[in-house]
Design a protein around this motif. Structure first.
Motif, short mmCIF file in Angstrom:
data_model
loop_
_atom_site.label_atom_id
_atom_site.label_comp_id
_atom_site.label_asym_id
_atom_site.label_seq_id
_atom_site.Cartn_x
_atom_site.Cartn_y
_atom_site.Cartn_z
N SER A 215 0.84 -1.21 0.00
CA SER A 215 0.00 0.00 0.00
C SER A 215 0.87 1.24 0.00
O SER A 215 2.04 1.21 0.34
CB SER A 215 -0.96 0.01 1.20
OG SER A 215 -0.27 0.34 2.39
N ASN B 187 1.70 5.34 0.92
CA ASN B 187 1.59 6.44 1.87
C ASN B 187 2.13 7.71 1.21
O ASN B 187 2.86 7.64 0.21
CB ASN B 187 2.38 6.14 3.14
CG ASN B 187 1.86 4.92 3.87
OD1 ASN B 187 0.80 4.97 4.50
ND2 ASN B 187 2.58 3.81 3.78
N THR C 203 -2.21 -2.42 4.43
CA THR C 203 -2.45 -1.01 4.79
C THR C 203 -2.01 -0.68 6.21
O THR C 203 -2.01 0.49 6.60
CB THR C 203 -3.95 -0.65 4.66
OG1 THR C 203 -4.68 -1.30 5.70
CG2 THR C 203 -4.51 -1.05 3.30
N GLY D 8 -5.39 7.69 5.00
CA GLY D 8 -5.27 6.47 5.80
C GLY D 8 -5.18 6.72 7.29
O GLY D 8 -5.91 6.11 8.08
N LYS E 283 -7.13 4.03 1.85
CA LYS E 283 -5.83 3.57 1.38
C LYS E 283 -5.85 3.12 -0.09
O LYS E 283 -6.84 2.59 -0.57
CB LYS E 283 -5.36 2.40 2.23
CG LYS E 283 -5.11 2.78 3.69
CD LYS E 283 -3.93 3.72 3.83
CE LYS E 283 -2.64 3.03 3.49
NZ LYS E 283 -1.47 3.94 3.65
#
Length: 337
Positions: free
Chosen positions: A38, A40, A140, A171, A331
């Motif tokens: 995932s 960020n 995530t 997120g 996410k």
């Protein structure tokens, strides 16, 4: 194995598909076949060259991923092939306070990350995936979820009945909403999108504020709290929002300083910190021990992370562009087949 790497220079156009030999685990390591990763905001900054312009290239990005063990080193006990595992953001930060050697282990930065088919990791860093979560959900957790958990309960000391302020619907903020609910906190969330705020209310937010239509949102927060202010904020905005956050915070309140979405430099009014004895704590994800305690709560309450969209491995550059567009709710995940 296949992987994506920032090849010769920074920029999304330089995120290229490549191949390297599949690694072999050392005696204290396991080999993991990654099934999902995932994104960020840090990952986008890294690819753009804004996080560390002096980073050595090529570099495999992404800190967050989950998969299944393929093989174990000769000294490994407690893990076996087929076990579903998730890897912490800092594989070397097991417990206690963060120190320089552990900080240097952050995946996807100075160490190659998760946007690949296989990875070797020291066995003592791994955690089992909660039974009710799929690989995409588990991927995530390492950065955003642990950051929110640390900011709320380890550093923020959130108590039932307190008031929590969340910023946006990425997120960290949505994990903060899900975790805040299980404590009985009163939750306020701000966003520039009425549609996203409606979805946040459906998830359990008690009060929502559109900061475009209400630019003085700190005043609205004082109205909501009867002039008291909020007990705790997960501050993901950075210098662009921090001054308003301080005004919205109660006397002796707490700010968990997490993100830099609006920038890392700029004017911040520090008078409220002094006059109201506000506590500010910088949050840099968290240790394996924090991750483990969070996973117990996730399993107990059957919490499922909010996923905006899942991309295929080959679509990884498009996943970054989707993050860059900043229209997501929750996410962004890449499935690694």
């Amino acid at each position: 194995m296949k992987l994506f790497e920032i090849r010769d220079s920074f920029g999304l156009d330089n995120l290229k598909l490549a191949e390297r030999p599949t690694p072999e685990p050392r005696p204290d390591e396991v080999l993991i076949r990654l099934r999902a990763a995932s994104l960020n905001f840090r990952d986008l900054l890294i690819v753009q060259g804004k996080y560390n312009p002096r980073m050595k290239l090529p570099r495999v990005p992404l800190s967050d991923g989950a998969g299944e063990i393929v093989s174990v080193g000769a000294e490994v006990t407690g893990w076996k092939p087929g076990d579903r595992v998730v890897v912490p953001f800092f594989p070397a930060w097991l417990d206690g306070e963060l120190a320089a050697p552990a900080a240097a282990s952050a995946l996807g930065g100075d160490v190659d990350g998760m946007l690949r088919e296989f990875i070797t990791v020291r066995a003592n860093a791994l955690l089992s995936i909660p039974d009710h979560l799929c690989f995409e959900h588990a991927a995530t957790l390492p950065c955003a979820a642990v950051t929110a958990w640390n900011g709320l309960f380890v550093s923020g000391n959130l108590k039932p009945g307190q008031t929590l302020l969340l910023q946006g619907t990425g997120g960290v903020s949505l994990f903060g909403l899900q975790f805040g609910k299980i404590t009985g906190a009163s939750i306020i969330i701000i966003s520039s999108s009425d549609a996203k705020l409606e979805r946040a209310r459906a998830m359990g937010a008690h009060h929502t504020i559109n900061y475009r239509s209400e630019p003085d949102w700190e005043k609205r927060i004082h109205e909501i709290t009867g002039g008291r202010g909020v007990d705790l904020t997960l501050e993901v905005g950075g210098t662009g929002t921090l001054s308003k956050t301080l005004k919205a915070t109660k006397f002796a309140g707490h700010v968990s300083l997490i993100g830099v979405l609006s920038g890392i430099s700029g004017d911040v009014q520090i008078a409220p910190i002094l006059h109201k004895s506000i506590n500010i704590r910088g949050i840099y994800v968290g240790s394996r021990a924090i991750f483990e305690s969070m996973n117990r709560a996730i399993a107990q309450h059957k919490i499922e992370p909010v996923i905006d969209r899942v991309f295929s491995f080959e679509e990884s550059p498009e996943a970054f562009r989707h993050l860059e567009a900043a229209q997501h709710f929750g996410k962004i995940v890449i499935r690694i087949n």
